[in-house]
Design a protein around this motif. Structure first.
Motif, PDB file in Angstrom:
ATOM      1  N   LYS A   1      46.467  32.677  30.279  1.00 39.28           N
ATOM      2  CA  LYS A   1      47.292  32.904  31.317  1.00 39.28           C
ATOM      3  C   LYS A   1      48.221  33.751  30.885  1.00 39.28           C
TER       4      LYS A   1
ATOM      5  N   GLY B   1      47.504  36.260  33.745  1.00 40.71           N
ATOM      6  CA  GLY B   1      48.044  35.463  34.902  1.00 40.71           C
ATOM      7  C   GLY B   1      46.930  34.669  35.592  1.00 40.71           C
ATOM      8  N   ASN B   2      46.965  34.663  36.913  1.00 41.32           N
ATOM      9  CA  ASN B   2      46.369  33.512  37.559  1.00 41.32           C
ATOM     10  C   ASN B   2      44.826  34.224  37.840  1.00 41.32           C
ATOM     11  N   SER B   3      44.501  35.179  37.513  1.00 37.98           N
ATOM     12  CA  SER B   3      43.277  36.096  37.861  1.00 37.98           C
ATOM     13  C   SER B   3      42.129  35.386  36.967  1.00 37.98           C
ATOM     14  N   ASP B   4      40.870  35.325  37.528  1.00 39.93           N
ATOM     15  CA  ASP B   4      39.657  34.841  36.438  1.00 39.93           C
ATOM     16  C   ASP B   4      39.614  36.004  35.400  1.00 39.93           C
TER      17      ASP B   4
END
Length: 784
Positions: free
Chosen positions: A154, A158-161
């Protein structure tokens, strides 16, 4: 019948509100403390149990004997794990790992320093982690793959795979993210943000895989069920000694995962315990606190027996048997325990955030778990039955004829047991207060120990290839800015030891002269920067001859029996000349003596840069200047530093934690005692209210009445003091014996504690007595 018992019990609780509130308050505090302590104990005992192979995982450890001086070493050679797996049929999987290491992970503009392990291929087969993405079988297929925890992923992406994204490690090589696991539980021996795999094709790893002397790694094995431990340990020793015949000092053994947390301490080759001591200590404290609350219930119940005597007499006359009365009184105590438990659960939910901060854990109370309900039933029944046992048996034994004729004097048969119980509470109070003071004094004694160097304004910065390459420029710019005085490099921080080995060879060394020594490599100005006193000779000055020079500390000179060490030749691979002797410096545990130490001049072996900040320059301004310089010359790494005094204070984390917890729960135990003492004093005064009135009419002063009531309790305090002092001295002296650097228990401490308990008793009793002593005697005598 049961409904009738419950109805009568409920009515009695509401009829005697003061009695009920006092008991519920004491029991609530006692049960709350018990639940909080047992949550902590359960977390400690549950360490590593989430691994599926928990019962079959072992760490390979060695006892190394230097001339009957044994130390236990968890460092193993790199090729041991593979050899064990190839040779022993009793081993299902063998794993080798590094120790926890910090590395910089870079993705785009994001640079994060994270803690992790480099491991061999079977790591995820042996140890169980919850995979969010990916799986154990394909997690680390090669040395250029990396597994991240959920929070690390994270922070990086961040929120990307994150799967298949590439991160750069230490600005050196790329690694592809192959799996994401849940964050590591707090009660895990392994704590990490990432896992990557050894590169066995690398030059360093190739050399290490043929080196059976360099012990720098950790080795773990997963046994097949039912494996013979003696056979396994013989195999480990045979393999190691076959490849390293000179390793005659070491005895290898397998240490089970079930003991890693609670039984981690070794002394002279013997397992001496560890956190299990504190687990046992707090378990005992929890039981003591609960028993104190139960004793309060017993005392108050028997003290108010006069009020229940007629009730018992009437019920016996109407046909109630002793068994029925006993059940009735047990129902009352269990209902009280149930109410207290409900309040305790609410209190635990309110206090858990503060308690978690205190103990640095993430504990939770799961009321839906079967274990909670088993525990709840056990606590309620234990509390209710123990608290209600004596009152039930005592009150149900009243003779109805004597009670109804008025010839029964309630409470006489309960005086001695009640005095014993109150004395027991005073003994526990004296013991707890004395113990907490002794623990505090011991910690402060060690904290104020002369550590041999000056930690003030001393910061430590981890080195890197760029820092080592640009060190001369960095050093010049730092001095030019005027924010630092001196800047040496060392192989390890001044607050830790990273290297232990046998002593060097020297002329006149006895055959039994091998001792364990610590070592550190350093740059010029080592003693000046650290504030270490040079007892003899000189420090390193940077001349070419310093590369074959050595410093010894005072402990080394004494252990080696050297009379004139300066100028002596020491053979340690090469031949070194001793140029100086330093004072002892505390780098490891402050609770034990300083080990003998060798100091070498080796600027290339630099892992830490130490800076002595200029006292005259503002701290924040100096740190900003230092950060600017390091970022300019070390751009691939985030700037980080540690203050030496803060790092040294971390050595007291466990003791400080134990001290804080003990202080809080000891204070609560004493508070429960005071609640019971106040209630008992109130019932005693109520029982003697007419006597007090008569004495007042005959001219007794308030002071005389206070002394009259207090005298009985003060006698009990003195008896408790005589019993508690030798008991406390014996217990705490045994506890102090495990510390080489310890205090002597002062007799004046017990005198001070005795005075505290006396004053506390006087205050509690006096507050209850004052109202009766100041009241108009006409009110208490008008019915006579």
């Amino acid at each position: 019948m049961l409904k009738n018992y419950l109805t009568i019990a409920w009515r009695n609780l509401f009829k005697n509100k003061g009695f009920s509130v006092t008991n519920i308050l004491g029991l609530t505090i006692g049960i709350t403390c018990t639940i909080l302590i047992f949550l902590w104990v359960q977390d400690e005992r549950a360490y590593d149990k989430f691994h599926n192979n928990y019962n079959n995982i072992y760490q390979v450890i060695a006892h190394r004997n230097f001339n009957n001086q044994v130390f236990t070493d968890r460092n193993m050679v790199l090729p041991l794990a593979k050899s064990l797996q190839d040779v022993s049929p009793q081993i299902k999987n063998a794993v080798v790992t590094t120790h926890g290491q910090s590395h910089v992970l870079t993705y785009g503009e994001t640079k994060l320093k994270k803690q992790g392990y480099t491991v061999s291929e079977h790591f995820f087969d042996v140890f169980s982690w919850k995979f969010i993405k990916g799986n154990a079988a394909t997690a680390i297929p090669d040395a250029y793959s990396i597994v991240l925890t959920q929070s690390a992923a994270k922070a990086m992406f961040g929120n990307s795979d994150p799967i298949n994204k590439v991160v750069k490690i230490d600005n050196d090589y790329d690694a592809k993210v192959t799996a994401i696991i849940e964050d590591v539980p707090g009660n895990s021996t392994f704590q990490f943000d990432y896992i990557n795999r050894f590169n066995y094709s690398g030059d360093y790893e190739k050399r290490a895989m043929t080196n059976w002397q360099n012990s720098s790694w950790s080795v773990f094995v997963q046994m097949v069920p039912g494996a013979n431990m003696q056979t396994l340990e013989k195999t480990i020793n045979d393999i190691k000694h076959q490849h390293d015949p000179n390793d005659k000092m070491s005895t290898y053994f397998a240490f089970p995962m079930s003991k890693w947390r609670l039984y981690s301490d070794f002394k002279d080759g013997r397992n001496t315990g560890g956190m299990i001591e504190y687990v046992k200590l707090f378990s005992v404290i929890a039981i003591i606190i609960l028993l104190i609350a139960c004793v309060n219930f017993m005392n108050l119940s028997t003290a108010r027996s006069e009020k229940r005597a007629k009730e018992v007499g009437v019920r016996k006359t109407m046909g109630s048997g002793k068994k029925q009365l006993v059940l009735q009184f047990f129902c009352e105590s269990i209902i009280l325990a149930l109410i207290a438990f409900i309040f305790s659960v609410a209190a635990v939910y309110l206090l858990l955030p503060f308690f978690n901060t205190l103990v640095d854990k993430n504990l939770s109370l799961n009321v839906t778990a079967p274990l909670f309900w088993y525990g709840a039933l056990a606590i309620i029944l234990f509390t209710g039955l123990v608290a209600g046992s004596y009152p039930a048996l005592y009150l149900s034994s009243f003779n109805p004829v004597n009670v109804l004729k008025g010839t029964f004097i309630a409470g006489r048969r309960a005086v001695l047991p009640r005095r014993i119980l109150v004395t027991g509470q005073f003994i526990i109070s004296i013991l707890l207060i004395s113990a907490t003071i002794i623990v505090y004094q011991q910690i402060q004694h060690v904290k104020h120990r002369d550590i041999g160097y000056n930690p003030d304004n001393l910061i430590m910065i981890p080195s890197s290839p760029d820092i080592r390459k640009n060190f001369s420029v960095i050093k010049q710019e730092l001095k030019k800015k005027g924010c630092v005085d001196v800047v040496p490099q060392t192989s390890s921080p001044i607050t830790d030891v990273w290297w232990k080995a046998g002593s060097p060879q020297y002329e006149g060394k006895p055959a039994t002269g091998d001792i364990i020594m610590t070592g550190i490599a350093t740059d010029v100005d080592f003693s000046k920067t650290m504030g270490i006193k040079m007892l003899k000779g000189r420090d390193f000055s940077g001349t070419p001859s310093d590369s074959l020079a050595m410093l010894l500390n005072k402990a080394a000179v004494e252990a080696m029996g050297l009379k004139s060490p300066v100028g002596m030749q020491m053979k340690y691979g090469q031949t070194f000349t001793v140029i100086g002797v330093t004072d002892n410096i505390v780098m490891e545990s402050p609770y034990k003596p300083v080990d003998p130490m060798m100091v070498f001049f080796d600027p290339k072996n630099a892992n830490i840069v130490s800076l002595r900040l200029n006292k005259e320059a503002p701290l924040q301004q100096s740190l900003q200047s230092i950060e600017t310089i390091f970022k300019e010359h070390n751009p691939a790494y985030p700037f980080e530093y540690k203050f030496a005094d803060q790092e040294f204070s971390k050595k007291f984390l466990t003791e400080d934690l134990i001290s804080r917890i003990t202080n809080i729960f000891a204070g609560l135990a004493i508070f429960i005692c005071c609640i019971g003492l106040a209630g008992l004093a109130s019932f005693t005064i109520q029982k003697r209210i007419r006597e007090i009135g008569i004495r007042k009419v005959l001219g007794a002063t308030v002071r005389q009445l206070l002394l009259l009531i207090s005298k009985e309790f003060l006698k009990l305090v003195l008896i408790a003091f005589v019993i508690a002092v030798p008991l406390t001295w014996w217990l705490m002296n045994n506890w102090l014996e495990k510390y080489a650097y310890r205090i002597d228990i002062s007799i004046w401490l017990f005198g001070a504690v005795g005075i505290i308990i006396l004053l506390l008793t006087l205050v509690v009793v006096s507050l209850n007595t004052m109202k009766a002593a100041m009241a108009n005697p006409v009110k208490s005598l008008r019915t006579e």
